[in-house]
Design a protein around this motif. Structure first.
Motif, PDB file in Angstrom:
ATOM      1  N   THR A   1      -4.743  18.921  11.503  1.00  0.00           N
ATOM      2  CA  THR A   1      -5.903  18.108  11.121  1.00  0.00           C
ATOM      3  C   THR A   1      -7.100  18.530  11.963  1.00  0.00           C
ATOM      4  OG1 THR A   1      -4.419  16.283  10.654  1.00  0.00           O
ATOM      5  CG2 THR A   1      -6.742  15.746  10.864  1.00  0.00           C
ATOM      6  N   THR A   2      -8.224  18.741  11.301  1.00  0.00           N
ATOM      7  CA  THR A   2      -9.459  19.147  11.991  1.00  0.00           C
ATOM      8  C   THR A   2     -10.578  18.180  11.605  1.00  0.00           C
ATOM      9  OG1 THR A   2      -8.769  21.454  11.803  1.00  0.00           O
ATOM     10  CG2 THR A   2     -11.059  21.058  12.372  1.00  0.00           C
ATOM     11  N   GLN A   3     -11.320  17.697  12.611  1.00  0.00           N
ATOM     12  CA  GLN A   3     -12.480  16.845  12.326  1.00  0.00           C
ATOM     13  C   GLN A   3     -13.727  17.612  12.740  1.00  0.00           C
ATOM     14  OE1 GLN A   3     -12.481  12.978  14.121  1.00  0.00           O
ATOM     15  NE2 GLN A   3     -14.239  12.305  12.906  1.00  0.00           N
ATOM     16  N   TYR A   4     -14.628  17.797  11.785  1.00  0.00           N
ATOM     17  CA  TYR A   4     -15.860  18.540  12.038  1.00  0.00           C
ATOM     18  C   TYR A   4     -16.933  17.606  12.595  1.00  0.00           C
ATOM     19  CZ  TYR A   4     -13.515  22.153   9.358  1.00  0.00           C
ATOM     20  OH  TYR A   4     -12.615  23.071   8.916  1.00  0.00           O
ATOM     21  N   SER A   5     -17.998  18.200  13.116  1.00  0.00           N
ATOM     22  CA  SER A   5     -19.076  17.410  13.748  1.00  0.00           C
ATOM     23  C   SER A   5     -19.824  16.534  12.743  1.00  0.00           C
ATOM     24  CB  SER A   5     -20.053  18.340  14.461  1.00  0.00           C
ATOM     25  OG  SER A   5     -20.632  19.225  13.521  1.00  0.00           O
ATOM     26  N   ASN A   6     -19.762  16.872  11.448  1.00  0.00           N
ATOM     27  CA  ASN A   6     -20.454  16.047  10.449  1.00  0.00           C
ATOM     28  C   ASN A   6     -19.580  14.902   9.942  1.00  0.00           C
ATOM     29  OD1 ASN A   6     -18.647  17.432   8.905  1.00  0.00           O
ATOM     30  ND2 ASN A   6     -20.154  18.369   7.550  1.00  0.00           N
ATOM     31  N   GLY A   7     -18.383  14.709  10.554  1.00  0.00           N
ATOM     32  CA  GLY A   7     -17.531  13.581  10.204  1.00  0.00           C
ATOM     33  C   GLY A   7     -16.466  13.872   9.178  1.00  0.00           C
ATOM     34  N   ILE A   8     -16.481  15.058   8.596  1.00  0.00           N
ATOM     35  CA  ILE A   8     -15.465  15.408   7.591  1.00  0.00           C
ATOM     36  C   ILE A   8     -14.150  15.722   8.295  1.00  0.00           C
ATOM     37  CG2 ILE A   8     -14.800  17.076   5.827  1.00  0.00           C
ATOM     38  CD1 ILE A   8     -17.738  17.368   5.148  1.00  0.00           C
ATOM     39  N   VAL A   9     -13.070  15.185   7.776  1.00  0.00           N
ATOM     40  CA  VAL A   9     -11.723  15.437   8.310  1.00  0.00           C
ATOM     41  C   VAL A   9     -10.994  16.308   7.311  1.00  0.00           C
ATOM     42  CG1 VAL A   9      -9.536  14.410   9.010  1.00  0.00           C
ATOM     43  CG2 VAL A   9     -11.686  13.251   9.542  1.00  0.00           C
ATOM     44  N   GLU A  10     -10.468  17.398   7.800  1.00  0.00           N
ATOM     45  CA  GLU A  10      -9.729  18.325   6.930  1.00  0.00           C
ATOM     46  C   GLU A  10      -8.281  18.364   7.381  1.00  0.00           C
ATOM     47  OE1 GLU A  10     -11.111  22.447   5.363  1.00  0.00           O
ATOM     48  OE2 GLU A  10     -10.063  22.759   7.257  1.00  0.00           O
ATOM     49  N   LYS A  11      -7.404  18.223   6.421  1.00  0.00           N
ATOM     50  CA  LYS A  11      -5.980  18.256   6.725  1.00  0.00           C
ATOM     51  C   LYS A  11      -5.368  19.450   5.976  1.00  0.00           C
ATOM     52  CE  LYS A  11      -1.905  15.302   6.473  1.00  0.00           C
ATOM     53  NZ  LYS A  11      -1.364  14.027   6.017  1.00  0.00           N
ATOM     54  N   ARG A  12      -4.666  20.324   6.727  1.00  0.00           N
ATOM     55  CA  ARG A  12      -4.041  21.508   6.131  1.00  0.00           C
ATOM     56  C   ARG A  12      -2.536  21.473   6.384  1.00  0.00           C
ATOM     57  NH1 ARG A  12      -7.670  26.796   7.518  1.00  0.00           N
ATOM     58  NH2 ARG A  12      -9.581  26.021   6.572  1.00  0.00           N
ATOM     59  N   THR A  13      -1.804  21.800   5.352  1.00  0.00           N
ATOM     60  CA  THR A  13      -0.349  21.879   5.476  1.00  0.00           C
ATOM     61  C   THR A  13       0.081  23.290   5.085  1.00  0.00           C
ATOM     62  OG1 THR A  13      -0.107  19.557   4.917  1.00  0.00           O
ATOM     63  CG2 THR A  13       1.845  20.920   4.713  1.00  0.00           C
ATOM     64  N   THR A  14       0.819  23.910   5.958  1.00  0.00           N
ATOM     65  CA  THR A  14       1.353  25.252   5.701  1.00  0.00           C
ATOM     66  C   THR A  14       2.866  25.145   5.592  1.00  0.00           C
ATOM     67  OG1 THR A  14      -0.424  26.190   7.026  1.00  0.00           O
ATOM     68  CG2 THR A  14       1.451  27.613   6.557  1.00  0.00           C
ATOM     69  N   THR A  15       3.409  25.727   4.544  1.00  0.00           N
ATOM     70  CA  THR A  15       4.864  25.671   4.331  1.00  0.00           C
ATOM     71  C   THR A  15       5.417  27.090   4.294  1.00  0.00           C
ATOM     72  OG1 THR A  15       4.598  23.662   3.050  1.00  0.00           O
ATOM     73  CG2 THR A  15       6.683  24.825   2.818  1.00  0.00           C
ATOM     74  N   ASP A  16       6.394  27.328   5.156  1.00  0.00           N
ATOM     75  CA  ASP A  16       7.115  28.612   5.154  1.00  0.00           C
ATOM     76  C   ASP A  16       8.467  28.377   4.506  1.00  0.00           C
ATOM     77  OD1 ASP A  16       5.090  29.885   6.556  1.00  0.00           O
ATOM     78  OD2 ASP A  16       5.942  29.301   8.493  1.00  0.00           O
ATOM     79  N   TYR A  17       8.766  29.147   3.481  1.00  0.00           N
ATOM     80  CA  TYR A  17      10.023  28.992   2.769  1.00  0.00           C
ATOM     81  C   TYR A  17      10.846  30.263   2.932  1.00  0.00           C
ATOM     82  CZ  TYR A  17      13.370  28.443  -1.014  1.00  0.00           C
ATOM     83  OH  TYR A  17      14.521  28.360  -1.734  1.00  0.00           O
ATOM     84  N   ASN A  18      12.072  30.107   3.405  1.00  0.00           N
ATOM     85  CA  ASN A  18      13.010  31.233   3.510  1.00  0.00           C
ATOM     86  C   ASN A  18      14.171  30.969   2.554  1.00  0.00           C
ATOM     87  OD1 ASN A  18      11.604  32.517   5.619  1.00  0.00           O
ATOM     88  ND2 ASN A  18      12.522  31.124   7.095  1.00  0.00           N
ATOM     89  N   PRO A  19      14.319  31.804   1.537  1.00  0.00           N
ATOM     90  CA  PRO A  19      15.389  31.557   0.565  1.00  0.00           C
ATOM     91  C   PRO A  19      16.773  31.764   1.203  1.00  0.00           C
ATOM     92  CG  PRO A  19      14.362  33.674   0.164  1.00  0.00           C
ATOM     93  CD  PRO A  19      13.569  33.005   1.242  1.00  0.00           C
ATOM     94  N   GLY A  20      17.762  31.150   0.608  1.00  0.00           N
ATOM     95  CA  GLY A  20      19.132  31.313   1.078  1.00  0.00           C
ATOM     96  C   GLY A  20      19.664  32.698   0.745  1.00  0.00           C
ATOM     97  N   TYR A  21      20.638  33.133   1.500  1.00  0.00           N
ATOM     98  CA  TYR A  21      21.235  34.440   1.252  1.00  0.00           C
ATOM     99  C   TYR A  21      22.675  34.442   1.762  1.00  0.00           C
ATOM    100  CZ  TYR A  21      19.990  35.144   6.151  1.00  0.00           C
ATOM    101  OH  TYR A  21      19.848  35.000   7.498  1.00  0.00           O
ATOM    102  N   THR A  22      23.399  35.467   1.408  1.00  0.00           N
ATOM    103  CA  THR A  22      24.796  35.599   1.806  1.00  0.00           C
ATOM    104  C   THR A  22      24.939  36.834   2.679  1.00  0.00           C
ATOM    105  OG1 THR A  22      25.507  34.589  -0.255  1.00  0.00           O
ATOM    106  CG2 THR A  22      27.161  35.821   0.973  1.00  0.00           C
ATOM    107  N   THR A  23      25.559  36.662   3.831  1.00  0.00           N
ATOM    108  CA  THR A  23      25.796  37.810   4.700  1.00  0.00           C
ATOM    109  C   THR A  23      27.175  38.384   4.403  1.00  0.00           C
ATOM    110  OG1 THR A  23      26.734  36.456   6.456  1.00  0.00           O
ATOM    111  CG2 THR A  23      24.367  36.866   6.550  1.00  0.00           C
TER     112      THR A  23
END
Length: 93
Positions: free
Chosen positions: A58-80
């Motif tokens: 979450t980032t709040q800028y000096s003009n009062g705007i609040v920005e919320k960012r979500t980053t998702t890392d997805y690792n698929p399943g696999y068989t060794t």
């Protein structure tokens, strides 16, 4: 003649010394190996499940705007896949 006798005497001493060294040489002890049986077992496949990692910032800028960012890392399943067989040594019966 004197050098021939000396050469023979020296050769005799060298032969006796060599025989003594060979006779005193330590021999490696022979280890007792009990009878064993080698068993080959098939190895199982290892399934790794998928993973999801989410990060939210979450980032709040000096003009009062609040920005919320979500980053998702997805690792698929696999068989060794490992070696086809696991070798086990068990005492023979």
């Amino acid at each position: 003649m004197k050098t021939t006798v000396m050469n023979l005497v020296m050769a005799g001493f060298i032969s006796v010394a060599a025989a003594g060294v060979v006779g005193c040489a330590d021999t490696e002890p022979v280890a007792y190996n009990p009878p064993v049986k080698v068993v080959h077992e098939p190895t199982a496949l290892n399934a790794v499940p998928p993973t999801v990692n989410s990060t939210t910032s979450t980032t709040q800028y000096s003009n009062g705007i609040v920005e919320k960012r979500t980053t998702t890392d997805y690792n698929p399943g696999y068989t060794t896949i490992g070696p086809p067989y696991k070798t086990t040594v068990v005492p023979a019966q």
